[in-house]
Scaffold this motif. Structure first.
Motif, PDB file in Angstrom:
ATOM      1  N   VAL A 743      -7.386   1.832   7.270  1.00 61.80           N
ATOM      2  CA  VAL A 743      -7.463   1.148   5.978  1.00 61.80           C
ATOM      3  C   VAL A 743      -8.772   0.383   5.863  1.00 61.80           C
ATOM      4  N   ALA A 744      -9.174  -0.288   6.946  1.00 61.45           N
ATOM      5  CA  ALA A 744     -10.422  -1.057   6.930  1.00 61.45           C
ATOM      6  C   ALA A 744     -11.619  -0.160   6.659  1.00 61.45           C
ATOM      7  N   LEU A 745     -11.657   1.029   7.270  1.00 65.67           N
ATOM      8  CA  LEU A 745     -12.772   1.953   7.041  1.00 65.67           C
ATOM      9  C   LEU A 745     -12.789   2.473   5.606  1.00 65.67           C
ATOM     10  N   LYS A 746     -11.625   2.656   5.022  1.00 63.30           N
ATOM     11  CA  LYS A 746     -11.580   3.064   3.612  1.00 63.30           C
ATOM     12  C   LYS A 746     -12.127   1.958   2.709  1.00 63.30           C
ATOM     13  N   CYS A 747     -11.874   0.715   3.085  1.00 60.40           N
ATOM     14  CA  CYS A 747     -12.309  -0.415   2.257  1.00 60.40           C
ATOM     15  C   CYS A 747     -13.823  -0.588   2.263  1.00 60.40           C
ATOM     16  N   VAL A 748     -14.518  -0.129   3.313  1.00 57.72           N
ATOM     17  CA  VAL A 748     -15.957  -0.364   3.424  1.00 57.72           C
ATOM     18  C   VAL A 748     -16.773   0.872   3.047  1.00 57.72           C
ATOM     19  N   MET A 749     -16.193   1.767   2.278  1.00 59.63           N
ATOM     20  CA  MET A 749     -16.945   2.918   1.782  1.00 59.63           C
ATOM     21  C   MET A 749     -18.060   2.434   0.863  1.00 59.63           C
ATOM     22  N   GLU A 750     -19.247   3.078   0.946  1.00 54.40           N
ATOM     23  CA  GLU A 750     -20.371   2.670   0.106  1.00 54.40           C
ATOM     24  C   GLU A 750     -20.082   2.909  -1.376  1.00 54.40           C
ATOM     25  N   ASP A 751     -19.390   4.001  -1.678  1.00 56.95           N
ATOM     26  CA  ASP A 751     -19.019   4.304  -3.056  1.00 56.95           C
ATOM     27  C   ASP A 751     -17.785   3.483  -3.416  1.00 56.95           C
ATOM     28  N   LYS A 752     -17.919   2.592  -4.385  1.00 50.86           N
ATOM     29  CA  LYS A 752     -16.796   1.710  -4.715  1.00 50.86           C
ATOM     30  C   LYS A 752     -15.589   2.481  -5.235  1.00 50.86           C
ATOM     31  N   GLU A 753     -15.830   3.627  -5.879  1.00 55.46           N
ATOM     32  CA  GLU A 753     -14.710   4.405  -6.398  1.00 55.46           C
ATOM     33  C   GLU A 753     -13.865   4.997  -5.282  1.00 55.46           C
ATOM     34  N   ALA A 754     -14.448   5.152  -4.094  1.00 53.71           N
ATOM     35  CA  ALA A 754     -13.708   5.711  -2.959  1.00 53.71           C
ATOM     36  C   ALA A 754     -12.860   4.645  -2.258  1.00 53.71           C
ATOM     37  N   ARG A 755     -13.120   3.382  -2.553  1.00 56.02           N
ATOM     38  CA  ARG A 755     -12.340   2.318  -1.926  1.00 56.02           C
ATOM     39  C   ARG A 755     -10.986   2.171  -2.629  1.00 56.02           C
ATOM     40  N   PRO A 756      -9.943   1.819  -1.889  1.00 53.24           N
ATOM     41  CA  PRO A 756      -8.645   1.573  -2.533  1.00 53.24           C
ATOM     42  C   PRO A 756      -8.654   0.216  -3.237  1.00 53.24           C
ATOM     43  N   THR A 757      -7.695  -0.017  -4.112  1.00 56.34           N
ATOM     44  CA  THR A 757      -7.484  -1.354  -4.668  1.00 56.34           C
ATOM     45  C   THR A 757      -6.712  -2.174  -3.647  1.00 56.34           C
ATOM     46  N   MET A 758      -6.688  -3.489  -3.844  1.00 58.50           N
ATOM     47  CA  MET A 758      -5.981  -4.335  -2.884  1.00 58.50           C
ATOM     48  C   MET A 758      -4.468  -4.075  -2.939  1.00 58.50           C
ATOM     49  N   SER A 759      -3.941  -3.730  -4.084  1.00 57.25           N
ATOM     50  CA  SER A 759      -2.507  -3.409  -4.139  1.00 57.25           C
ATOM     51  C   SER A 759      -2.213  -2.137  -3.353  1.00 57.25           C
ATOM     52  N   GLN A 760      -3.151  -1.177  -3.359  1.00 58.64           N
ATOM     53  CA  GLN A 760      -2.967   0.033  -2.564  1.00 58.64           C
ATOM     54  C   GLN A 760      -3.057  -0.283  -1.069  1.00 58.64           C
ATOM     55  N   VAL A 761      -3.931  -1.225  -0.716  1.00 57.14           N
ATOM     56  CA  VAL A 761      -4.021  -1.653   0.682  1.00 57.14           C
ATOM     57  C   VAL A 761      -2.689  -2.244   1.125  1.00 57.14           C
ATOM     58  N   VAL A 762      -2.105  -3.112   0.296  1.00 56.46           N
ATOM     59  CA  VAL A 762      -0.816  -3.718   0.639  1.00 56.46           C
ATOM     60  C   VAL A 762       0.251  -2.648   0.799  1.00 56.46           C
ATOM     61  N   GLU A 763       0.259  -1.668  -0.096  1.00 56.80           N
ATOM     62  CA  GLU A 763       1.254  -0.594  -0.014  1.00 56.80           C
ATOM     63  C   GLU A 763       1.109   0.195   1.284  1.00 56.80           C
ATOM     64  N   MET A 764      -0.132   0.498   1.683  1.00 57.06           N
ATOM     65  CA  MET A 764      -0.345   1.260   2.918  1.00 57.06           C
ATOM     66  C   MET A 764       0.136   0.480   4.137  1.00 57.06           C
ATOM     67  N   LEU A 765      -0.142  -0.812   4.174  1.00 61.03           N
ATOM     68  CA  LEU A 765       0.269  -1.622   5.323  1.00 61.03           C
ATOM     69  C   LEU A 765       1.777  -1.835   5.323  1.00 61.03           C
ATOM     70  N   GLN A 766       2.353  -2.102   4.146  1.00 59.31           N
ATOM     71  CA  GLN A 766       3.792  -2.340   4.079  1.00 59.31           C
ATOM     72  C   GLN A 766       4.591  -1.061   4.323  1.00 59.31           C
ATOM     73  N   SER A 767       4.081   0.069   3.873  1.00 57.85           N
ATOM     74  CA  SER A 767       4.799   1.327   4.095  1.00 57.85           C
ATOM     75  C   SER A 767       4.894   1.612   5.587  1.00 57.85           C
ATOM     76  N   HIS A 768       3.849   1.236   6.325  1.00 55.25           N
ATOM     77  CA  HIS A 768       3.911   1.423   7.778  1.00 55.25           C
ATOM     78  C   HIS A 768       4.979   0.530   8.387  1.00 55.25           C
ATOM     79  N   GLU A 769       5.076  -0.720   7.874  1.00 59.29           N
ATOM     80  CA  GLU A 769       6.110  -1.628   8.384  1.00 59.29           C
ATOM     81  C   GLU A 769       7.502  -1.091   8.084  1.00 59.29           C
ATOM     82  N   ASP A 770       7.694  -0.569   6.851  1.00 61.36           N
ATOM     83  CA  ASP A 770       9.003  -0.032   6.480  1.00 61.36           C
ATOM     84  C   ASP A 770       9.394   1.148   7.361  1.00 61.36           C
ATOM     85  N   ASN A 771       8.426   2.029   7.635  1.00 64.48           N
ATOM     86  CA  ASN A 771       8.704   3.191   8.484  1.00 64.48           C
ATOM     87  C   ASN A 771       9.051   2.754   9.904  1.00 64.48           C
TER      88      ASN A 771
END
Length: 773
Positions: A743-771
């Motif tokens: 997730v951290a590497l996705k956030c530091v992409m040079e192209d801003k359009e390739a970066r996730p939104t913060m809500s998507q970051v939360v979903e990725m981290l929380q989905s891992h916790e749920d699993n």
């Protein structure tokens, strides 16, 4: 149409019900020749709704410069049209209710300001609601100041109703669980315009339309968002009385927050009234205004008793949401969290799994037979029947409150009457004493100072205004410095109530003269309404002369930067800090009505409380933006700290919320690697050469090299970058570590359009916790 401009009196917005009433006045437009039993019901526009004047020596002036100004005692300007013209000007109230300021040129008249462009809570026929305007309900029928409900176009060009108060914000119309097309709305439009015509037909560019029950009848009409959060059209009958010819929500209990916190709303369709009641074990705060909600009769000490409340639901504000979990495990989750007030365990027929909701904040409670689930209310161990008794009230569309009184014996009534008259006598005596002391201390020549004190007391914010000497004394002359940045210096202080505080003294561009005080106060009011468990809490402010200070809660464990240096954070704490920081950034970016960028996410601005929970601080006063202007390039200077700044700042690209996403990614990589984001020295494999590389480059190279060597071993590259201070304690959570690193590497992409939104970051981290669970 017979309409009039006037100064109407209202209760001051910050007065408590137990205090003497103070008459304040507002500059407004209203319907005339109508029954005046409730004059505020005829008001259609207010200029200074949140800054009322005292009515004495107040004046409305049209200056030669072309500016329309409302002044209070001492010539203090409280409202202005903010216009200017080198030509003569004329102010006219038109028959359609529009107050217009014209610029008179030789052959024509140009409109330079009109009240139709600045609606308050009402739209008149022909008046347009657009992308840069909104309707905001009044606080109550007798208080015209801004309330908690708004009608506006959202970012998808859909017309919505929003409940927005301090720590909660939620859309309730159209139904929040429905997609736009399911509600008959269209987001495929580039414009945002809504208008009601004189015949009773309403049309909006999101494809929402309706006609009133008296459509095509020639009469006066108005579209109004009422203090109870419902949107209604009022038509004028032949007997000069208003009647509701259309309303958005049939069951007013579906308006979020209508009964306040810790309460339930039940709608009686037979009499078309709603009934508010406190939860068992709670009592009402203000019998004349249910929006204050209820407060517990008990001390909340992490009890393990639960009361079953069938058909009761609290919409939204889920602290924890789990799928496919047993009743016992759901209950245990609530027991383990001392701030959990209720848990809800229901079977989701749509997905065939059980759902578990853990809630710390109880708003928008509904008691309805339509809801098949059950809510379990947490209570102390000993709960007697009298303790669990509910306090109830019935409310009609006008929010008239009838308080339920307990029946007592004649002896009890006599005693109660004695106490009542005794209390009244004491109250009158106290008022007389206060008036005598006031008159003896305040000289008549100090009217302006007295008025200023009243305005300080009636501040609409929920936090305190401090004086500069108070904060100077609290910090012992600004002696103990605990932090420093581009925006100012932070000092440790002890307030008069013995609370330890962090007091930030703004410097540089954050400090302005008197002409900037209004802007400072407006932005402080917005920040003061923000409330999130991972956001530093603001206790107050100081705007005195050239001094601008902010007062925050003090964090015992200092900043994330300090803790990373001292190696005090284990893997679990670091992961929780990353998740908490993501949640609060998603809140600032997407859940607030105002669009807020932090612009300086770094370990120094992430503070840790006594439980090592993150609290984001220093999000600044100059980064508030209109949601409709998210691609604006109006930032006049580069903001942030070297090493954490997104490429957009360097290449002068449009600034969006993705700059915070980039900074967040850098912070996460620092937490995982224990290395600085700045350039660092790296030795070659043979030890003969060294080179300077950025942290992001180093992590990417490690991933590329390790995965190419190890083939399918995707976890090995994470082990290559992990901070040695963490040790081997992460062995059981390697997958969680890999998720965070990816997730951290996705956030530091040079192209801003390739970066996730913060809500998507939360979903990725929380989905891992749920699993994992």
């Amino acid at each position: 149409m017979n309409q009039k401009m006037f100064l109407s009196h209202q209760m001051a917005p910050s007065l408590l019900a137990s205090m003497p009433l103070v008459k304040m006045y507002v500059f407004a437009i209203w319907f005339t020749q109508l029954p005046q039993s409730s004059p505020n019901s005829n008001v259609v526009w207010v200029g200074n709704r949140d800054q009322p004047v005292n009515g004495k020596r107040s004046s409305l002036s049209l200056l030669r410069s072309g500016n329309l100004i409302l002044s209070d005692a001492g010539q203090r300007n409280v409202w202005s049209s903010d216009t200017s013209s080198s030509w003569p000007t004329r102010l006219t109230l038109n028959d359609n209710g529009n107050l217009v300021l014209y610029e008179i040129r030789s052959q024509e008249s140009n409109v330079i300001w009109q009240s139709f462009d600045f609606p308050t809570d009402t739209l008149l026929p022909g008046q347009q609601l657009m992308n840069d305007t909104q309707l905001v309900a009044s606080r109550s029928d007798t208080n015209l100041s801004s309330g908690f409900y708004k009608l506006f176009f959202d970012d998808n060009n859909v017309l919505r109703l929003l409940y927005h108060r301090f720590d909660v914000s939620s859309v309730y119309w159209p139904a929040p669980w429905m997609l736009s097309f399911e509600a008959g709305r269209s987001a495929n439009n580039s414009s945002r315009v809504a208008v009601l015509d004189s015949l009773g037909s309403f049309i909006s560019t999101d494809n929402y339309r309706f006609t009133t029950s008296d459509y095509e009848v020639s009469t006066q009409r108005k579209l109004k968002i009422d203090p109870d959060g419902n949107l209604r059209v009022y038509s004028l009958q032949q007997n000069d009385q208003w009647f509701v010819s259309w309303q958005a929500i049939a069951d007013s209990c579906h308006v979020h927050g209508i009964c306040g916190v810790n309460s339930m709303c039940k709608y009686d369709h037979s009499i078309n009234k709603r009934k508010c009641s406190c939860l068992p074990g709670y009592r009402v705060k203000n019998h004349s205004d249910w929006s204050y909600g209820c407060e517990p009769k008990f001390e909340f000490l992490c009890g393990q008793n639960f009361l079953k409340l069938p058909s009761v639901e609290f919409y939204g504000n889920d602290h924890v949401y789990k799928l496919n979990i047993s009743f016992k495990n759901c209950k245990d989750l609530c027991i383990q969290d001392c701030e959990c007030k209720v848990f809800q365990h229901t079977f989701g027929e749509d997905i065939g799994l059980f759902r578990c909701y853990i809630k710390r904040t109880l708003v928008s409670g509904i008691n309805s037979p339509i809801f098949r689930g059950t809510t379990y209310l947490r209570l102390p161990k000993s709960s007697t029947p009298s303790f669990l008794e509910e306090e109830e009230s019935s409310l009609d569309s006008g929010d008239v409150c009838f308080v339920k009184l307990e029946r007592a014996s004649e002896h009890d009534n006599s005693f109660v009457k004695f106490l009542l008259w005794f209390s009244i006598a004491v109250g009158v005596l106290e008022v007389l004493c206060i008036c005598l002391i006031w008159c003896s201390l305040i000289r008549p020549t100090k009217d302006s100072d007295a008025n200023q004190q009243v305005y300080n007391f009636l501040s609409p914010f929920r936090f305190r205004k401090f004086t500069y000497p108070e904060l100077k004394q609290a910090t012992k002359g600004f002696r103990e410095e605990i932090g420093r940045g581009a925006g100012g210096i932070v000092y440790k202080g002890v307030l008069s109530d013995q609370r330890v505080a962090a007091i930030k003294k703004l410097t540089g561009n954050n400090v302005g003269g008197k002409q900037e005080e209004g802007e400072f106060m407006a932005e402080v009011s917005i920040i003061g309404r923000l409330n999130h468990m991972n956001l530093i809490e603001m206790w107050g402010y100081c705007a005195e002369g050239k001094h601008r200070l902010l007062v925050y809660e003090y964090m015992e464990n200092g900043s994330l930067a300090d803790n990373l240096k001292s190696n005090t954070l284990d893997w679990t704490k670091r992961y929780n800090i990353a998740l908490g920081t993501a949640r609060v950034l998603a809140y600032l970016h997407e859940e607030c009505l105002e669009w807020i960028l932090h612009c300086d996410i770094k370990p120094q601005n992430i503070l840790l409380d006594s439980n090592y929970q993150p609290k984001v601080a220093d999000f600044g006063l100059s980064k508030l933006r209109n949601r409709n202007d998210q691609n604006s390039q109006s930032f006049s200077m580069i903001r942030g700290t070297r090493g954490y700044m997104a490429p957009e700042w360097v290449f002068n690209l449009p600034i969006t919320s993705k700059v915070d996403v980039y900074s967040y990614g850098i912070v996460v990589l620092e937490m995982m690697t224990g290395r600085s984001s700045m350039t660092m020295e790296v030795h070659s494999d043979d030890g003969e050469e060294t080179q300077n590389v950025r942290l992001v480059t180093w992590v990417r190279e490690k991933k590329k090299k390790t995965t190419s060597e190890e083939g399918s071993s995707s976890l090995c590259w994470v082990e290559q970058i992990i901070d040695p201070a963490i040790g081997s304690e992460y062995e059981a959570e390697k997958r969680k570590m890999e998720t965070l690193a990816s997730v951290a590497l996705k956030c530091v992409m040079e192209d801003k359009e390739a970066r996730p939104t913060m809500s998507q970051v939360v979903e990725m981290l929380q989905s891992h916790e749920d699993n994992a669970s």
